[in-house]
Scaffold this active site. Sequence first.
Site, mmCIF file in Angstrom:
data_model
loop_
_atom_site.group_PDB
_atom_site.id
_atom_site.type_symbol
_atom_site.label_atom_id
_atom_site.label_comp_id
_atom_site.label_asym_id
_atom_site.label_seq_id
_atom_site.Cartn_x
_atom_site.Cartn_y
_atom_site.Cartn_z
ATOM 1 N N ASN A 46 54.856 68.901 23.549
ATOM 2 C CA ASN A 46 53.846 68.058 22.666
ATOM 3 C C ASN A 46 52.587 68.064 23.046
ATOM 4 O OD1 ASN A 46 56.180 67.259 20.894
ATOM 5 N ND2 ASN A 46 56.241 65.444 21.796
ATOM 6 N N ARG A 369 58.757 76.412 7.155
ATOM 7 C CA ARG A 369 59.575 76.573 8.533
ATOM 8 C C ARG A 369 60.835 76.868 8.339
ATOM 9 N NH1 ARG A 369 55.414 75.147 11.988
ATOM 10 N NH2 ARG A 369 54.030 73.153 11.615
ATOM 11 N N ARG A 399 51.697 76.255 11.011
ATOM 12 C CA ARG A 399 51.189 76.246 12.409
ATOM 13 C C ARG A 399 52.400 76.745 13.425
ATOM 14 N NH1 ARG A 399 47.426 71.676 13.651
ATOM 15 N NH2 ARG A 399 45.932 72.760 12.642
ATOM 16 N N HIS A 429 53.281 72.764 1.456
ATOM 17 C CA HIS A 429 54.308 72.066 2.305
ATOM 18 C C HIS A 429 55.446 71.393 1.487
ATOM 19 C CE1 HIS A 429 55.146 68.591 5.417
ATOM 20 N NE2 HIS A 429 55.123 69.569 6.063
ATOM 21 N N ARG A 558 56.585 56.942 13.012
ATOM 22 C CA ARG A 558 57.121 57.477 14.139
ATOM 23 C C ARG A 558 56.013 57.891 14.958
ATOM 24 N NH1 ARG A 558 58.464 62.917 13.233
ATOM 25 N NH2 ARG A 558 56.717 63.812 14.290
ATOM 26 N N HIS A 586 62.125 62.100 10.905
ATOM 27 C CA HIS A 586 61.016 63.063 9.965
ATOM 28 C C HIS A 586 60.925 62.717 8.583
ATOM 29 C CE1 HIS A 586 59.840 67.056 8.612
ATOM 30 N NE2 HIS A 586 59.002 66.835 9.315
#
Length: 697
Positions: A46, A369, A399, A429, A558, A586
């Site tokens: 991270n 992704r 990304r 997205h 989160r 998520h």
Amino acid sequence: MFAKHENFINRELSWLKFNSRVLGEANDQQKPLLERLRFLAITSSNLDEFFMIRLAGLKHQLESGVNKIDAAGLTVEQQIMQISEAAHAMVKEQYRHLRSILRNLEQDEIYFCDVQEIKGKDKEWLDNYFHHTVYPVITPMAVDASHPFPFLANRTLNLAVTLRRDNEISMAVIPVPGGLPRIVAIPGNAKKKRFVFLEQIIMTFAQKLFYGYKIQDMAAFRITRNADLSIDEEDVKDLLAEVEKSLRQRKRGQAVRLEIAKSTKPDIKEFLIQALKIVEPDVYEISGPIDLTCMMKFVDLPGCDQLRYIPLVPQMPADLVGEEDLFAVIRQRDILLHHPFESFRPVIDFVRQAATDPKVLAIKQTLYRVSGNSPIVRALAQAAENGKQVTVLVELKARFDEENNILWAKRLEEAGCHVIYGLVGLKTHAKMILVVRQEESGIKRYVHMGTGNYNDTTAKIYTDMGIFTANDQFGADASGFFNVLSGYSDPPVWNKIVVAPLGLREKIESLIDREITFAQEGRPARIIVKMNALLDKEIIMKLYEASHCGVKIDLIIRGICALRPGIPGVSENITVRSIVGRFLEHSRIFYFSNGGDEKIFLSSADWMPRNLNERVELFFPVDDERHTERIKGILELLLKDNRKAYVMKRDGGYRRVDRRGKGINSQSWLMELASQAANVPEISLAQRLKPMYRKDL
């Protein structure tokens, strides 16, 4: 009144607080040791991304003369200073936890050894390993007038070496080979598992790389570079080629951080600072092995199951237990999926069945992704080869997944799929699959929409929700959505869905306004929001307005949260909590009490400017009463979590929720509930969520 600087928290500092909560999991004494080590690796990963993107962006602004004030009242320069202070403290805490974990691992006969202490046959083995495995791939590089400081790739480990010959001092750099294991197992002892770091092996035998010179000093170091992509899409004729070009440039970005062994002598440190053109605050002196992301592979060490979580077995959703024909089930009722507690396999099977079903005419899907060996992509390719009309939107600008997505895009095109790259200036997205099927009654459309990526790997560790539906209104919306993405169509009037950047902000504000109206009328008004991040200033001020008017608001955020709860007259009716546990929270879930006619929505979008203004996102209602009841129960369970939840204080800091009373670990409960529902499908998960207080799992 609501727009004052003191009402907001800086984005970057809020993110660092989130990473501190992740780091806190590494210090959880109840967690298996290798899982604690995994959280150290996650924290390091991270931080890498934070430096490569967020800090690099701030530094670029400052170098460009931009020193604007953010919503919290901080200039760019002030943000960089405060980030440096917080990040240095975090790194020190990381290595305190590492030393504690490694000491505890020794009780389980797992040792990280100092090469200097290894003797006898083990030293001979290391000597042999160096000469036959390491030496052939090492390339020591001189640094002098004829050999300028070499370009060192982003996030690679290197050794800086000071050499003496006669009275002359020379410098050299040894890149640590990335193709070899970073953590090397020493064989020969059945009871003890012993390991050394590759850089220590190289340092021990490095003198053999410099005949005629004497090594005076040596230090491990690592560079983090600016990795943000800059693409001017307005003037780009071939987006694929432009992204590939930008990826090559990313590897050569400006250095933004230097990690170096703490014992390093000042001359090497100064040499690297000058060579990399960085400043002292960007130097992080490390008391241990540099780059803890290497522990991500180590935690899967064979023969140590007792030091890890018991593996999760995702359950088949209760509605699908014993069913083989997905389309037949979806025609009867909407299906709600809750990953990772429930299996991602039905989503894969949805595309696989569509690929081979002779009645299926077309498949359309967004991909943001995907995994490195994606079964969904293989199924899409097979569908095209079987003569189906297959349209896939592959987001090239996701990304750090750009290279993977470029690879899949090319393979899909080779298989005969129509591959599109989205709209100019916007990332796509949204998560949607549309299957068009010819049936006896005519054309029937089947849709899947979700909060998470179509990635079978992350679906095992990210909490997400998705819905299968054959509702005609959703089907019509899905067709219109893909027509907008693939052609020149203006957005239609949607039946069910809301799409960013056109309309989602307005929809959110109208839903909040409706709760404000109910509160002003003296009726119950409540909002529960679960997201990854809350950053958008206008939405935050709308939440402040709602709180001021008496709306009760519970936020489960989160990560980043720029809203500050508990301010008298502003946010005293707002609570903010963050759940950090075994799985990455998520899912994006939105509940509005709506005067008793409760509404629940799922979405791919967080409430951040980029999601609402610069991305194509989906926001859709959950219509099936069974599913709304179930999701309400899940939200209440998350709000009652007193094992993995943190509550934000008015000053922006976080404290763990009071652990007194009945223990509730929401993720553990959801694992058990999914298992019970799969075994006894006639008893719904919504029913099983009603008895809220049970033993801690």
